[in-house]
Design an enzyme around this catalytic site. Sequence first.
Site, PDB file in Angstrom:
ATOM      1  CB  ILE A  30       0.480   6.148   2.607  1.00 50.52           C
ATOM      2  CG1 ILE A  30       2.024   6.222   2.882  1.00 50.52           C
ATOM      3  CG2 ILE A  30      -0.063   5.042   3.433  1.00 50.52           C
ATOM      4  CD1 ILE A  30       2.268   6.888   4.316  1.00 50.52           C
ATOM      5  CB  CYS A  31      -3.160   3.194  -0.902  1.00 48.39           C
ATOM      6  SG  CYS A  31      -5.120   2.923  -1.068  1.00 48.39           S
ATOM      7  CG  LEU A  32      -4.226   4.324   6.124  1.00 48.68           C
ATOM      8  CD1 LEU A  32      -4.396   3.024   6.545  1.00 48.68           C
ATOM      9  CD2 LEU A  32      -3.078   4.777   7.137  1.00 48.68           C
ATOM     10  CG  ASN A  65      -1.778  -1.554   1.163  1.00 49.07           C
ATOM     11  OD1 ASN A  65      -1.503  -2.059   2.208  1.00 49.07           O
ATOM     12  ND2 ASN A  65      -2.996  -1.388   0.405  1.00 49.07           N
TER      13      ASN A  65
END
Lengths: 536, 157
Positions: free
Chosen positions: B89-91, B81
């Site tokens: 960041i993929c959050l 991610n």
Amino acid sequence: MGSEDDVGNLIDVDSGDDDYDDGNSDIPMSSMNSDEEYDFITKDPADIDLLTSQRTQKDYTILKDEDIRRRQEDDIKKVASVLSVSRGAAIILLRRYNWRVSTVHEEWFADEEKVRNAVGLQENPPILQISPDEDVSCGICFESYSFPAGIRAAACGHPFCRTCWRGYICTAVNDGPGCLMLKCPDPSCNAAIGKDMIEDLVAPEYKEKYCRYLVRSYIEDSRNIKWCPAPECECAVEFVVGSGSSDVICSCSYGFCWKCSEEAHRPVDCDMVAEWILKNNAESENTNWILSYTKPCPKCKRPIEKNNGCMHMTCRTPCGFEFCWLCLGSWFEHGRRTGTCNDFRTEEERKFDESERREMARKSLVRYTHYYERWAANQSSREKARRDLHHMQAVQLVKLSEIQCQPETQLKFISDAWLQIVECRRVLKWTYAYGYYLPENEDTKRRFFEYLQGQAETGLERLHMCVEKELNTYLEAAEPSNDFNDFRAKLTCLTGVTRNYFDNLVRAIENDLADVDSVGACSETSSKIADGSSNQ
Amino acid sequence: MQASRARLFKEYKEVQREKSADPDIQLVCDDSNIFKWTALIKGPSETPFEGGVFQLAFSVPEQYPLQPPQVRFLTKIFHPNVHFKTGEICLDILKNAWSPAWTLQSVCRAIIALMAHPEPDSPLNCDSGNLLRSGDIRGYQSMARMYTRLAAMPKKG
């Protein structure tokens, strides 16, 4: 309003017309001689009125903005009073169950606890019991505020200051309809934030925006209500699912199909319409043309159309490549070797396939063009007829009433004629899409279809011509014309006859032309005509 | 602007006071700009990132905390991610699940949790995501460990 209702009547043909049409449902009108036709229609003009009134049973309701808001309000009140919850909670519940009051009731009384947890309406005691005049820290800006002046909390009790609440809600409202499912800002809390709290905290513009989303959700989440797709129309249409025709006329006079939201397209079904529209929009037909009439330059690959002359081709500058149209080889090599390319090579076979493919593509293009042209022509003719209708109602009617000394109410037959034309153009237009998709090998069906379509089209052209041209004579007359009543009779007849032709055409198509399968259908129908007309 | 500055200042004071509260996170505000922060986080134990120290860069918008801060890894990391080149960041909490009640500190905690529990189904680093999705845990771990050793550990000697 009157005229809009009339349009509705024309569309709703399948709702209440059985008793009227039973006798002649299968009759191709053409086999009667024209005198008889007129006779049959004119004998009892009251019949027509009767028929129109029967057709007014609608399968749908047009909802204006205030209607929508009122209904929504009623539903909210109902849920709030039955479940003894606040208005805000009722809205949250209704939204969760797509505004179906009965589902809310069922779910709630089946398992109230589960429903409360799912939508964030828990009845747990608040996390924070705040005693008045105590200082509390806001969970967003971390400043301390005295309670209750500066601090608010939802049912869960998580405290935030008014400024942070306002910022939180406004950000959510600006982000879109997601604000209808707003939760407490605390990440671990799913307590719902209702309309009451939002209205209490934010500026009017945000309240208004929030309410608009709420109204939109009422329509968009509902299974049997849709917005009218016409631009700038703010009405919605409620449809009784399962009733016959799905064509709907909004009060803005835009007609559309309730199922697919495309323009009304009876008798053709939604799939065919989607396919046809896709076909019209797609570049594929252009590509087809390029394929049939052009070859790519062997060097720069730009398509080239050969319009005349010899086989020595010179591509446009800057390419300037010179080649032979037949074998696509360079002209200079070509000339040096043999002077021509007439020598037979194995490639020849491939080339033959190529030309056959081109020919097929060309033929299919010609076929498509035939239907498309007629589809488009009827479309524009319909638009023109609509404009003419409005012009007639706004300008000509008064003038005609003066000249011919006829009360305007007695000139309704002209509006009726125009309305019939508008509707017929629409049907006729779609029958051309139908014709395009009718399998070519179904020869009998095709002939039957083309026969019905031809009849209908002839009738319509006669009617259109009569109202467009002959009316002018009476508009330009200096004094009441003696034969005005004849004109009235003629136009009324033509309107009725044309309607019958189109009813037949529509019915036949909706029936998928099944009549041709029964042996001797033709002879049968012709004998029926005799009965039918004598009965009248 | 004032609200975000005030809030960041509160967070700054909180960080100064509780310096040792969370030994895994070290948040530092830029000397000249309160809207720029960096953090050093320790790779969680029992993960291929254990033993590494990762640097994060925070860029805080003026609408903070109504809008989430932008965070990226400055230290190279092999994680499904995290974008391998940019460190993006993929959050969810940094996007649509953001809540103004989150702080920079809690964002760091969420990122540490993400390191321990990758979401291979929404990968920013497809190679890494594919290793996990195809069940090659060993492959994923040894790649991640290698990059941790290369980029996130002090050079020996």
